[in-house]
Design a protein around this motif. Structure first.
Motif, PDB file in Angstrom:
ATOM      1  N   GLY A 197      -1.370  10.237   1.297  1.00 32.91           N
ATOM      2  CA  GLY A 197      -2.081  10.346   2.575  1.00 32.91           C
ATOM      3  C   GLY A 197      -3.569  10.024   2.448  1.00 32.91           C
ATOM      4  N   ILE A 198      -4.266  10.101   3.569  1.00 32.78           N
ATOM      5  CA  ILE A 198      -5.694   9.740   3.587  1.00 32.78           C
ATOM      6  C   ILE A 198      -6.463  10.871   4.277  1.00 32.78           C
ATOM      7  CG2 ILE A 198      -7.375   7.998   4.375  1.00 32.78           C
ATOM      8  CD1 ILE A 198      -4.803   6.157   4.732  1.00 32.78           C
TER       9      ILE A 198
ATOM     10  N   GLY B 162      -5.801  -3.312  -6.625  1.00 32.41           N
ATOM     11  CA  GLY B 162      -6.246  -3.441  -5.224  1.00 32.41           C
ATOM     12  C   GLY B 162      -7.631  -4.070  -5.158  1.00 32.41           C
ATOM     13  N   THR B 163      -7.855  -4.856  -4.121  1.00 35.68           N
ATOM     14  CA  THR B 163      -9.171  -5.495  -3.975  1.00 35.68           C
ATOM     15  C   THR B 163     -10.022  -4.772  -2.936  1.00 35.68           C
ATOM     16  OG1 THR B 163      -8.327  -6.950  -2.249  1.00 35.68           O
ATOM     17  CG2 THR B 163      -8.210  -7.781  -4.497  1.00 35.68           C
ATOM     18  N   GLY B 164      -9.409  -3.879  -2.197  1.00 34.63           N
ATOM     19  CA  GLY B 164     -10.163  -3.189  -1.140  1.00 34.63           C
ATOM     20  C   GLY B 164     -10.307  -4.047   0.105  1.00 34.63           C
ATOM     21  N   LEU B 165      -9.634  -5.173   0.135  1.00 31.89           N
ATOM     22  CA  LEU B 165      -9.744  -6.069   1.299  1.00 31.89           C
ATOM     23  C   LEU B 165      -8.450  -6.140   2.104  1.00 31.89           C
ATOM     24  CD1 LEU B 165     -11.656  -9.061  -0.344  1.00 31.89           C
ATOM     25  CD2 LEU B 165     -12.569  -7.330   1.181  1.00 31.89           C
ATOM     26  N   GLY B 166      -7.370  -5.554   1.525  1.00 31.25           N
ATOM     27  CA  GLY B 166      -6.040  -5.677   2.153  1.00 31.25           C
ATOM     28  C   GLY B 166      -6.028  -5.240   3.612  1.00 31.25           C
TER      29      GLY B 166
ATOM     30  N   ASN C  64       0.838  -1.203   0.000  1.00 31.18           N
ATOM     31  CA  ASN C  64       0.000   0.000   0.000  1.00 31.18           C
ATOM     32  C   ASN C  64       0.870   1.250   0.000  1.00 31.18           C
ATOM     33  OD1 ASN C  64      -2.491  -1.122  -0.133  1.00 31.18           O
ATOM     34  ND2 ASN C  64      -2.970  -0.947   2.052  1.00 31.18           N
ATOM     35  N   GLY C  65       1.889   1.235   0.869  1.00 32.11           N
ATOM     36  CA  GLY C  65       2.794   2.392   0.953  1.00 32.11           C
ATOM     37  C   GLY C  65       3.407   2.690  -0.400  1.00 32.11           C
TER      38      GLY C  65
ATOM     39  N   SER D  62      -7.738   2.444  -7.102  1.00 27.95           N
ATOM     40  CA  SER D  62      -7.363   1.216  -6.409  1.00 27.95           C
ATOM     41  C   SER D  62      -7.482   0.016  -7.339  1.00 27.95           C
ATOM     42  CB  SER D  62      -8.255   1.035  -5.185  1.00 27.95           C
ATOM     43  OG  SER D  62      -8.096  -0.244  -4.676  1.00 27.95           O
TER      44      SER D  62
ATOM     45  N   ALA E   2       1.085   8.717   5.107  1.00 31.59           N
ATOM     46  CA  ALA E   2       0.305   8.016   6.133  1.00 31.59           C
ATOM     47  C   ALA E   2       1.234   7.103   6.924  1.00 31.59           C
ATOM     48  CB  ALA E   2      -0.783   7.180   5.466  1.00 31.59           C
TER      49      ALA E   2
ATOM     50  N   VAL F 204     -10.580   4.765  -0.845  1.00 26.98           N
ATOM     51  CA  VAL F 204     -10.728   6.217  -0.947  1.00 26.98           C
ATOM     52  C   VAL F 204     -11.040   6.576  -2.396  1.00 26.98           C
ATOM     53  CG1 VAL F 204      -9.530   8.424  -0.687  1.00 26.98           C
ATOM     54  CG2 VAL F 204      -9.215   6.598   1.016  1.00 26.98           C
ATOM     55  N   ASP F 205     -10.326   5.959  -3.310  1.00 30.45           N
ATOM     56  CA  ASP F 205     -10.529   6.226  -4.735  1.00 30.45           C
ATOM     57  C   ASP F 205     -10.673   4.883  -5.449  1.00 30.45           C
ATOM     58  OD1 ASP F 205     -10.419   6.831  -7.366  1.00 30.45           O
ATOM     59  OD2 ASP F 205      -8.559   8.015  -7.273  1.00 30.45           O
TER      60      ASP F 205
ATOM     61  N   PHE G 107       0.761   4.092  -2.931  1.00 30.26           N
ATOM     62  CA  PHE G 107       0.240   5.448  -2.759  1.00 30.26           C
ATOM     63  C   PHE G 107       1.330   6.507  -2.551  1.00 30.26           C
ATOM     64  CE2 PHE G 107      -3.265   2.607  -1.656  1.00 30.26           C
ATOM     65  CZ  PHE G 107      -4.245   3.098  -2.513  1.00 30.26           C
TER      66      PHE G 107
ATOM     67  N   SER H  42      -8.555  -4.836   5.664  1.00 31.99           N
ATOM     68  CA  SER H  42      -9.434  -5.661   6.511  1.00 31.99           C
ATOM     69  C   SER H  42      -8.674  -6.898   6.946  1.00 31.99           C
ATOM     70  CB  SER H  42     -10.671  -6.133   5.743  1.00 31.99           C
ATOM     71  OG  SER H  42     -11.262  -5.076   5.089  1.00 31.99           O
TER      72      SER H  42
ATOM     73  N   TYR I 161     -13.664  -0.969   1.297  1.00 33.40           N
ATOM     74  CA  TYR I 161     -13.659   0.497   1.332  1.00 33.40           C
ATOM     75  C   TYR I 161     -12.381   1.013   0.685  1.00 33.40           C
ATOM     76  CZ  TYR I 161     -14.360   5.285   2.683  1.00 33.40           C
ATOM     77  OH  TYR I 161     -14.537   6.638   2.628  1.00 33.40           O
TER      78      TYR I 161
HETATM   79  P1  ADP Z   1      -6.641  -1.802  -1.673  1.00 31.47           P
HETATM   80  O1  ADP Z   1      -6.474  -3.202  -2.078  1.00 31.47           O
HETATM   81  O2  ADP Z   1      -7.613  -1.048  -2.454  1.00 31.47           O
HETATM   82  O3  ADP Z   1      -5.358  -1.118  -1.433  1.00 31.47           O
HETATM   83  P2  ADP Z   1      -6.781  -1.742   1.152  1.00 31.47           P
HETATM   84  O4  ADP Z   1      -7.772  -2.320   2.065  1.00 31.47           O
HETATM   85  O5  ADP Z   1      -5.391  -2.199   1.266  1.00 31.47           O
HETATM   86  O6  ADP Z   1      -7.355  -1.921  -0.284  1.00 31.47           O
HETATM   87  O7  ADP Z   1      -6.842  -0.184   1.354  1.00 31.47           O
HETATM   88  C1  ADP Z   1      -8.061   0.485   1.385  1.00 31.47           C
HETATM   89  C2  ADP Z   1      -7.930   1.909   0.963  1.00 31.47           C
HETATM   90  O8  ADP Z   1      -7.170   2.628   1.935  1.00 31.47           O
HETATM   91  C3  ADP Z   1      -7.165   2.066  -0.296  1.00 31.47           C
HETATM   92  O9  ADP Z   1      -8.012   1.936  -1.403  1.00 31.47           O
HETATM   93  C4  ADP Z   1      -6.619   3.459  -0.179  1.00 31.47           C
HETATM   94  O10 ADP Z   1      -7.569   4.370  -0.611  1.00 31.47           O
HETATM   95  C5  ADP Z   1      -6.410   3.626   1.299  1.00 31.47           C
HETATM   96  N1  ADP Z   1      -4.983   3.417   1.670  1.00 31.47           N
HETATM   97  C6  ADP Z   1      -4.429   2.291   2.148  1.00 31.47           C
HETATM   98  N2  ADP Z   1      -3.127   2.464   2.432  1.00 31.47           N
HETATM   99  C7  ADP Z   1      -2.822   3.748   2.081  1.00 31.47           C
HETATM  100  C8  ADP Z   1      -1.629   4.539   2.107  1.00 31.47           C
HETATM  101  N3  ADP Z   1      -0.474   4.030   2.573  1.00 31.47           N
HETATM  102  N4  ADP Z   1      -1.708   5.802   1.685  1.00 31.47           N
HETATM  103  C9  ADP Z   1      -2.884   6.315   1.253  1.00 31.47           C
HETATM  104  N5  ADP Z   1      -4.045   5.612   1.206  1.00 31.47           N
HETATM  105  C10 ADP Z   1      -4.005   4.357   1.582  1.00 31.47           C
END
Ligand code: ADP
Length: 479
Positions: free
Chosen positions: A397-398, A423-427, A365-366, A418, A452, A413-414, A369, A429, A411
C-alpha cells in the motif's frame, strides 16, 4: 492606439457639432422669418377694423371706397405700410418707402382672395420681406395693403450665430483633442507598463509580476491573466529544471556503478568466470539505464506533443486478459496470484501500444509491491458510460502523505527499494500521460499494509462493439 482613439472620438464629436450647428442655424432662421411674417400679418390686420355693419351711405354720388372703414395703422418700428386703391397703383396713404417694381408686380398680380408674401432685395442691397393683401368689404375689393419689413436684423442675428459657431466648434474640438489625448494616455499607460515589464521577463527570471491587484477594470484583468500565465510558466520551468536535474542524477548513479564495475574487473587479470560475472552485472546496469532513457524519451516527446496516438477500436477486456497472461510467468516467480475479472465487450478508442504499456506498468507495480502469497487483480467493466479499468493489489500500500505525489516524475515512496527493483520512478507519470492523452483520468486509493487500487476511467467508443482491431484478438489468442 492613442492617436487612433483620439481621432475617432474627435471626428465623431466634430460630426455631432456640425449637425447640431446646422440644426441651430436652420431653426433660428425659421423662427426669425416666422416672427417677421407674423408681425406683417398683424400690421395688415390693423388697416381693416373688425367687420361692422356698413353705414347707410348715399348712393349718388357713390362714396370713394377707401373712405369706408380703412384706418391708418399705428406706426410699428421697422415696419413700413402703404395702402393702395383696388387698382394697386393709386396710393391712398402710406409710409414713404421705396416702391420696388417687384412690389408693384405683387399688387397687380393678386388674384381672387389670395395674398402675396415675398422677399425682395431693394436697390441698397437690403432684403425686405413684403406682404401684399387685398382688402375686401361687403361692397367688394376696396383696397390693397402692402406691409414690408427689413430682414437686416434677422441676417445680423444669423451672422452673429455663424461667427459664434465658427469660433466655438474648432475651439471645442481643440479642447476635445487635448482631453482625448490625456484620457487615452491615462487609459493606455498601464498597457505600456505591462509591455515594458513583459519585455524584461526572460526564461532566467520568471519571478517578476505586474502586480496590479488593486485595479478592478479591464487592465487589471489583463494584468491578472498575465500574472497567472507567468505563475504557470514559472511552475512549468521549475518542473522542467527539476526534471533535468533528477534525470541527470538518476543517470549518474548507474553510470558510476558501471565504471566502478569495469575498473574493478580490469584492476587485475582474472579468470573467465570473473569477467563473465562482471559483464553480466554491467549488462544489468546498462539495461536499467536504457529503460530509464526510454522512459525519459517518452515523457520528453509527450511534453513536446510529438507523440501521435494511433487510435482504433480496442476491446479493453481482451487487452487486460492478454497482459495478465503475458505477466503470469513473472507473477508465478514472485508467488503472487494474478487474476483478471473482465466483462467482455468494453470497447474504447485507443492506441493499443500505449494502453498495453499502461497495463504493464500498473500490473508490474502491483507485482513489485505485493509480497508472496498476495493477489493482484485486474478488472474491466463499464461504469456510467465509461470504461473502468482497475488494478488492485493486496501489497504494502501507499501512505496517505505520498498518495497525491506518486504520479509526479521520479517520485518514489522508498527510492532505495524502487531502484533495487529496477524502477525508474517514471512509470506512473507515463501512465498518467497515457490516460490523459486518451481523455481519461487515473486515480489511486490505498490503505497502507492492505494494498492499493489504481483506477483508470476511459471514454467508451461511440459505437460500442464494432470494428474491433483484429490485432488485439490475435494477441490475446497468442498469449
Ligand atoms: P517505479 O518505477 O519506482 O515503480 P512508479 O512511477 O511506477 O515508479 O511508482 C512510483 C512510486 O509509487 C513507487 O516508487 C512506489 O513507491 C509507489 N507505488 C506505485 N505502485 C504501487 C503499488 N501498487 N503499491 C505500493 N506502492 C506503489
Amino acid at each position: 492606439m492613442r492617436v487612433r482613439l483620439t481621432l475617432w472620438y474627435v471626428s465623431l464629436l466634430a460630426g455631432v457639432l456640425v449637425v447640431f450647428a446646422g440644426f441651430l442655424h436652420g431653426s433660428l432662421d425659421r423662427r426669425l422669418r416666422a416672427e417677421i411674417d407674423r408681425s406683417l400679418q398683424d400690421q395688415v390686420a390693423r388697416v381693416l377694423p373688425p367687420p361692422e355693419p356698413l353705414p347707410d351711405l348715399p348712393r349718388d354720388p357713390p362714396p370713394r371706397r377707401f373712405a369706408v372703414g380703412l384706418r391708418r395703422p399705428p406706426a410699428v418700428a421697422g415696419i413700413a405700410t402703404a395702402v393702395y386703391e383696388a387698382d394697386g397703383e393709386t396710393v391712398i396713404f402710406g409710409d414713404a418707402w421705396e416702391d420696388h417694381p417687384e412690389m408693384l408686380a405683387a399688387r397687380l398680380g393678386l388674384v381672387g382672395g389670395g395674398q402675396d408674401l415675398r422677399t425682395i432685395t431693394m436697390s441698397d442691397g437690403v432684403t425686405w420681406r413684403v406682404l401684399t393683401v387685398p382688402l375686401f368689404r361687403a361692397d367688394g375689393h376696396v383696397a390693397t395693403v402692402q406691409a414690408g419689413r427689413s430682414e437686416e436684423s434677422r441676417q445680423t442675428a444669423l451672422r452673429e450665430l455663424l461667427v459664434l459657431l465658427i469660433i466655438g466648434i474648432p475651439t471645442t474640438l481643440l479642447l476635445a483633442i487635448a482631453i482625448g489625448v490625456f484620457m487615452a494616455s491615462r487609459a493606455l499607460n498601464p498597457i505600456v507598463r505591462i509591455s515594458q515589464t513583459a519585455a524584461q521577463i526572460g526564461a532566467l527570471d520568471l519571478s517578476r509580476r505586474l502586480g496590479m491587484a488593486e485595479r478592478h477594470d479591464e487592465v487589471g484583468l489583463l494584468a491578472h491573466t498575465f500574472d497567472a500565465m507567468l505563475d504557470r510558466l514559472e511552475a512549468a520551468f521549475q518542473r522542467q529544471r527539476q526534471f533535468t536535474a533528477d534525470a541527470s542524477h538518476e543517470l549518474r548513479t548507474p553510470l558510476a556503478l558501471l565504471i566502478s564495475r569495469a575498473d574493478v574487473a580490469l584492476e587485475h587479470p582474472r579468470d573467465l568466470e570473473a569477467y563473465r560475472a562482471a559483464l553480466e552485472a554491467i549488462r544489468g546496469d546498462t539495461r536499467r539505464m536504457s529503460q530509464l532513457l526510454n522512459d525519459l524519451l517518452t515523457l520528453a516527446r509527450a511534453d513536446s506533443g510529438q507523440v501521435a496516438l494511433h487510435r482504433e477500436p480496442l476491446d479493453l477486456s481482451d487487452l487486460a486478459t492478454a497482459v495478465v497472461l503475458s505477466m503470469s510467468g513473472l507473477a508465478a516467480t514472485r508467488r503472487v496470484r494474478l487474476a483478471v475479472e473482465a466483462v467482455p465487450g468494453v470497447v474504447v478508442d485507443a492506441d493499443q501500444t500505449r494502453l498495453t504499456q499502461l497495463l504493464l506498468n500498473l500490473v508490474d507495480n502491483g507485482l513489485k509491491f505485493t509480497p508472496p502469497g498476495g493477489t493482484v487483480t485486474v478488472s474491466v467493466r463499464r461504469q456510467n458510460e465509461c470504461a473502468r479499468l482497475e488494478v488492485m493489489d493486496t501489497g504494502v500500500g501507499i501512505g496517505n502523505e505520498h498518495l497525491h505525489r506518486i504520479f509526479e516524475r521520479f517520485y518514489r515512496v522508498d527510492p532505495a527499494r524502487s531502484r533495487a527493483d529496477g524502477g525508474t520512478g517514471l512509470g506512473l507519470s507515463i501512465c498518467r500521460w497515457i490516460v490523459e492523452a486518451h481523455g481519461g483520468t487515473i486515480s489511486v486509493v490505498s490503505t497502507p499494509s492492505h494494498g492499493a487500487t489504481f483506477s483508470v476511467r476511459l471514454p467508451l467508443q461511440a459505437k460500442t462493439g464494432s470494428h474491433i482491431s483484429p490485432g488485439v484478438r490475435g494477441r490475446v489468442a497468442a498469449s
